[in-house]
Design an enzyme around this catalytic site. Structure first.
Site, PDB file in Angstrom:
ATOM      1  CD  GLU A   1      -2.915  -1.197   2.339  1.00 22.46           C
ATOM      2  OE1 GLU A   1      -4.065  -1.549   2.103  1.00 22.46           O
ATOM      3  OE2 GLU A   1      -2.521  -0.875   3.470  1.00 22.46           O
TER       4      GLU A   1
ATOM      5  CG  ASP B   1      -7.418  -5.180   5.413  1.00 21.35           C
ATOM      6  OD1 ASP B   1      -6.932  -5.505   6.503  1.00 21.35           O
ATOM      7  OD2 ASP B   1      -7.425  -4.014   4.978  1.00 21.35           O
TER       8      ASP B   1
ATOM      9  CD  GLU C   1      -9.341  -1.009   8.276  1.00 19.56           C
ATOM     10  OE1 GLU C   1      -8.502  -1.678   8.915  1.00 19.56           O
ATOM     11  OE2 GLU C   1      -9.139  -0.575   7.129  1.00 19.56           O
TER      12      GLU C   1
END
Lengths: 720, 720
Positions: free
Chosen positions: A311, A385, A413
């Protein structure tokens, strides 16, 4: 009337505080209301003897003081403490193995054989005809862990008779990962901001640092990575190392080592070099010097956590090198000092058109056996993820010559952030007990992580912290259970989520069985609920962009294909789901044969992973006999219904726990219910465009249109 | 040994908590240790009667419950409360004027004539031969204010006999300004982040909001501007107004109105208009509609605070209009609903080469009398920007036909941020009691602000808040005194700082006279200390760039000339200081003749303003007989010595107050000492380059070089 007041005056503040702000976590130590229980404990504790004098034993004594004075209503326990020999009073004794009498050494010999350096023994013994409780271990920190366990006995109103507790951690490195930036924002943090007040360090030591250490030590967490994996090289400058050292000093007595993330390009950014090539001599020697400097500041520094070539982070591939080159270079620098490298396997590339779920395995498995002995590869629980539910990551079990660390996410998240009550140990347990079949039946993920499957010398587990500046630490007192539960599973990955919930509730809220049962029910149903109202049947990655708050299955315009929800659900007129079988991306091939077969075959694939591995028609018949479309809609509704149930259960607790925490959780559960409906309605309206089918009976209709959902924006959503 | 424990068990937790985290501010309500004092209070309080039933009276009763149960050790005061008539027990009665019996109305008539709508009366009376304490006022919020005052009597161990307290606020709008951004960062905030958790509003109401309201109401603050003067237009969208309304609902019972900052370009940013010209019909009607909408959300909305055409903010001048055009346009929109405009006078331009200190006066004074009745002009205490010490702003007294609001800064942008203990009421008092001479002798700044000088119908005062998410609210418990003291002076600008310190210490720490005296000494010397070690003799604006943390007298490279410290101190071989006399910038001309003369003349100019108004040679002889250079160096040293003294005083408190607050303040004072030396050394080394003189005897030499000071960087300093 005057008489009435005089009576009231005598009713001192025994009652549970009306305004418990949750700061004390599971270390509440409220006074035990039952006089008999309290008296029984007091009679067992006429003295506290300690045979070692060091900072760790001191904090154990501090904790006994806080805990016993609180629970037993004693004004000051320190009056009972002495460092001399046991006299003729029954009491408690803290001692490491080396300070025990020869007699006790002999008596405890077989117990000591069962434990490692951090394991402890709590045992009732008779010395000079008087009963004593001994907390012992090979090290001081083991005695500290035993002390917390001892206090937990009182917190959960258990008997102190005939104690015989022998326990030791199964995993060596039990760390928290803080995704905390130096400006105090927290990536994916939903509990305020970073508790590390860098600006006022090293001279101002917030009391919170000590309480953080106490909480961690109480569950056996023995390491903390202070800063974000998306790293800032400044943390490695002397200006910051001095601050890190101050924190390390606070944590040291609690057996907690400090780790930092290492930005791979640090040699250029703070070292003035022209390259960060891991094979460049200047780079190698810069890191060796830097590591030496770090150890001058922090003699027991734990090591580096690295996110490289992931990323947008820099890494060895920027120089045509690979992960082994990068990790081993750092490992060599750390090795003389006993430090380790935790190298993350969370990699995927926008230039790679293969299924994102396959990329980490493809990239790392060929390196098995090539990493230095002090390198751990840190692998997220699943291949995408931290989704509400994922099948276990295929790397587990696939690298027998390499120690793999589990990376769980405690912060939510993708799980409703800090407003949704989701008891994660239930999901962690699900992952840990899954069988990889890599060494035949019984090759569970837990055995990969604790090293027993392949006889690893180094083992570890990481949890991405949900801690922030909110007074109650986690933004929602219910989510304190995830910090607690992560720690407990890090200590022993074979523990049952149900038992973890039970002990956490008793320590945090109450021993009233009605309260315990009710909160337990809420916690244990909560993970399935969130999966149902967000991503049932193996759906994944269909959240909104950036902040990941709320649903966004329609998102299709992001620059990297694999960032778009449509990449993952592939809904169209023909059906929905990601075909990862041999006919599709072939990701199932990355699992052991038995597992691959199970997931590939529609008859054996667990329905909770159905759309993770298969693209199916809207008409596909589920085991229940209903079509996939109907089943999907019903699952979304079931999630909403479960949250309604959680709300109702919670309401029954009014007056049984303190008002503040009751009201806070009530407000949060109401938000969760509102948002569960948002997820249900937005997702079903979106998918309905493709299925062209009506909602089945029992599924509530949305009061908003799909356009309205699409137009919702959250300009300053946290954690982004 | 067992007997010993049993005794200890009886010694319940009477003692001051060992771990007071400061969250409760000055509303500690710890149990009064002296049994006689406690008993005397209990005997006076056999019942609590209230004659009104509304939400404000309810929170007054809540506060009595918290306060009396804490201080008197009662488990639940609510048992004493009833809403019926007084019976034959002595007690406390809460009642507004309208609910009083005719007899009491007559008895209190002259008292009621002395108070306004927010004023209260606390009086001992005899009813049916029984003594009663009555708290009354014309409104419920007045009764609430009286309740807090009543509790303060107990907090400071005063007698409840023959009470006769009549008090009313002298200023109408007593507001806090929060420079809080929607992403929760706080401009110039040093106590963590914004307490407004916008993301979780409106559905999650942090208990902190209520405690914030309690603290404000306890000192009479009746308004709060929630967001930064450097405004974001999003706050005016329905999405945020719903959140603002939720906060307003929490604050309403406490008599606190909510205000917002209005971004002048909002019509374009969120309204889709092409202009924000205040004379444009569409703009005018957009604001009217917007205001109407705001009042639909918040029926008692207070109004707008506006920073326009200042430091890059948009404003009417963008369209060739002036401040009157801008302010009046908003005022007209607010007028039908009773809202006000607070228009800031903090303006200065990089295109204007005149002395920055003169610009606001030059721009605003000609507009005197031209603003609508519901406009207040908000003027900072001094003409530059919240420096450690500034002479009063020349606008005060210079606009007799316009209500001027004082803007004090509670947060310490230029005063050591949250680590330095600086008791600001001492400085506020200094400003307020200064004589402007605008209507002859006795025309104090206080009289300008409270409106008495020019018979203003509207009056106000603002304090830029130092509140943040830190558990103790202000990052440093000592700085809670500034929030408290600002509120007290906003209520009555004639109060003495010394008395404010005394009452705050008693409420916050202890009534032990040794503790009170020691902390009082520290507080009362602290402002002079910070002026001495930062900017003695009228020096100003010599801090580092951006974050304003630490000294930066050398800074000369900023784009706008008036942002550079060298612009302000003008040090060179010939001397130092800014000539603002007629020979210089002529800023002294902006004051009344008497003041102008005083400041212009070296013989009469107070030495604390010397270099503010005069450029003087290094050899200039001060009143003490030493040269300016020697005097300057000695002042810097004196500042350091004063902090040393503060540290020593504080150390004497060990064991007399709780450990946590003791240790926290001890760490902070040590930082302050370190930084006082930093200021002294960096400034003297820098100025020494020009003076070319040795340090006089008694001034310690720096251990660092000027270059080292210049090279210090603070990449993530807070509040920037």
């Amino acid at each position: 009337m005057f008489r009435k007041i005089s009576l009231i005056l005598l009713m001192l503040t025994f009652a549970i505080s009306e305004a418990d702000n949750g700061y004390n976590l599971w270390l509440q130590y409220v006074q035990i209301e039952d006089v008999n229980v309290r008296q029984a404990y007091i009679e067992k504790l006429n003295q506290i003897v300690y045979l070692n004098d060091n900072e760790t034993i001191n904090v154990a004594l501090d904790e006994l003081n806080i805990g016993l004075s609180g629970m037993l209503g004693l004004s000051d326990v320190s009056a009972l403490v002495n460092s001399e020999k046991i006299n003729n009073e029954s009491g408690l004794m803290l001692a490491t193995y080396s300070t025990l009498s020869d007699g006790l050494k002999r008596e405890f010999k077989s117990d000591f054989n069962k434990i490692n350096e951090e394991g402890f023994i709590i045992k009732s013994v008779i010395i000079n005809n008087v009963s004593q409780i001994i907390i012992t271990g090979k090290t001081e920190v083991a005695v500290l862990y035993g002390t917390f366990r001892f206090l937990k006995l009182l917190q959960s109103h258990q008997s102190l008779n005939n104690l015989n507790i022998i326990d030791a951690p199964k995993i060596q490195k039990r760390v928290l990962n803080h995704w905390d930036n130096l400006d105090r924002t927290v990536e994916r943090g939903y509990s305020g901001f970073s508790i590390w007040d860098w600006h006022r360090l090293p001279d101002y030591l917030d009391f919170r640092y000590t309480d953080y250490a106490r909480a961690n030590a109480s569950v056996g967490i023995n390491g903390t990575v202070l800063n974000n994996v998306n790293a800032n090289a400044n943390i490695l400058t002397p200006q910051y190392l001095e601050k890190v050292a101050a924190l390390a000093k606070v944590f040291r007595p609690y057996g907690i080592k400090v780790y930092l993330t290492a930005r791979f390009s640090a040699p250029m950014e703070i070292g003035g070099l022209k390259t960060s090539d891991p094979l460049d001599e200047d780079v190698i020697s810069w890191w060796k010097q830097k590591v030496k400097e770090v150890y001058q500041f922090i003699p027991d520094f734990g090591g580096f956590l690295v996110k490289a070539n992931s990323e947008g982070q820099p890494g060895p591939q920027n120089y045509g090198r690979n992960h082994v080159d990068g990790a081993n270079m750092l490992a060599e620098a750390l090795n003389p000092f006993g430090g380790i490298v935790m190298w993350r396997a969370f990699v995927y590339s926008e230039h790679d058109t293969t299924d994102r779920a396959k990329q980490a395995y493809s990239e790392f498995v060929p390196f098995d056996g090539k990493f230095k002995d002090n390198v751990l590869i840190q692998v997220k629980n699943g291949a995408i993820d931290f989704q509400p539910r994922e099948p276990f990551h295929p790397m587990f079990g696939a690298m027998p010559k390499t120690p793999l660390m589990m990376e769980f996410q405690i912060t939510q998240e993708y799980l409703g952030q800090s407003t949704h009550t989701v008891f994660l140990p239930k999901f962690y347990e699900e992952v840990l007990k899954t069988d990889t079949y890599r060494e035949g039946k019984g090759s569970t993920v837990a055995k990969v992580i604790d090293g027993s499957l392949n006889n690893q010398k180094l083992t570890g587990i990481a949890g991405v912290s949900n801690v922030g500046t909110d007074i109650n630490w986690t933004g929602n007192v219910m989510l304190q259970a995830n910090w607690y539960g992560y720690g407990r599973l890090a200590w022993n990955p074979d523990l049952k989520a149900e038992n973890i919930a039970n002990e956490w509730i008793r320590m945090t809220f109450s021993n009233d069985i009605a309260v315990v049962k009710t909160i337990e029910d809420i916690l244990l149903m909560s993970h399935e609920a969130v999966v149902n109202y967000m991503t049932p049947f193996g759906l994944h990655h269909i959240m909104a962009t950036g902040h990941h708050y709320g649903p966004g299955p329609w998102v299709a315009n992001l620059s990297r294909p694999e960032w778009n929800p449509v990449y993952y659900h592939k809904a169209d007129a023909n059906g929905i789901g990601f075909d990862r079988t041999e006919k599709g991306s072939g990701a199932t091939d990355q699992y052991a044969k038995e597992v691959s077969k199970e997931f590939s075959n529609l008859n054996s694939c667990p329905e909770e992973y159905l759309l993770w591995f298969h693209h199916l028609s809207w008409e596909y018949k589920l085991k229940s006999g209903v079509t996939l479309w109907d089943g999907l809609a019903l699952k979304y509704q079931e999630g909403v219904n479960q949250v309604k149930q959680m709300v109702d259960y919670w309401k029954s607790l009014e007056g049984k726990i303190d008002q503040q925490r009751f009201k806070e959780v009530e407000m949060l559960l109401n938000i969760q219910l509102k948002e569960a409906k948002w997820w249900r309605d937005a997702c079903l309206l979106y998918f309905q465009q493709f299925s062209k089918k009506q909602l089945p009976q029992g599924v509530e209709k949305s009061t908003k249109s799909l356009e309205e959902f699409k137009n919702m924006t959250f300009p300053f959503a946290p954690g982004n």
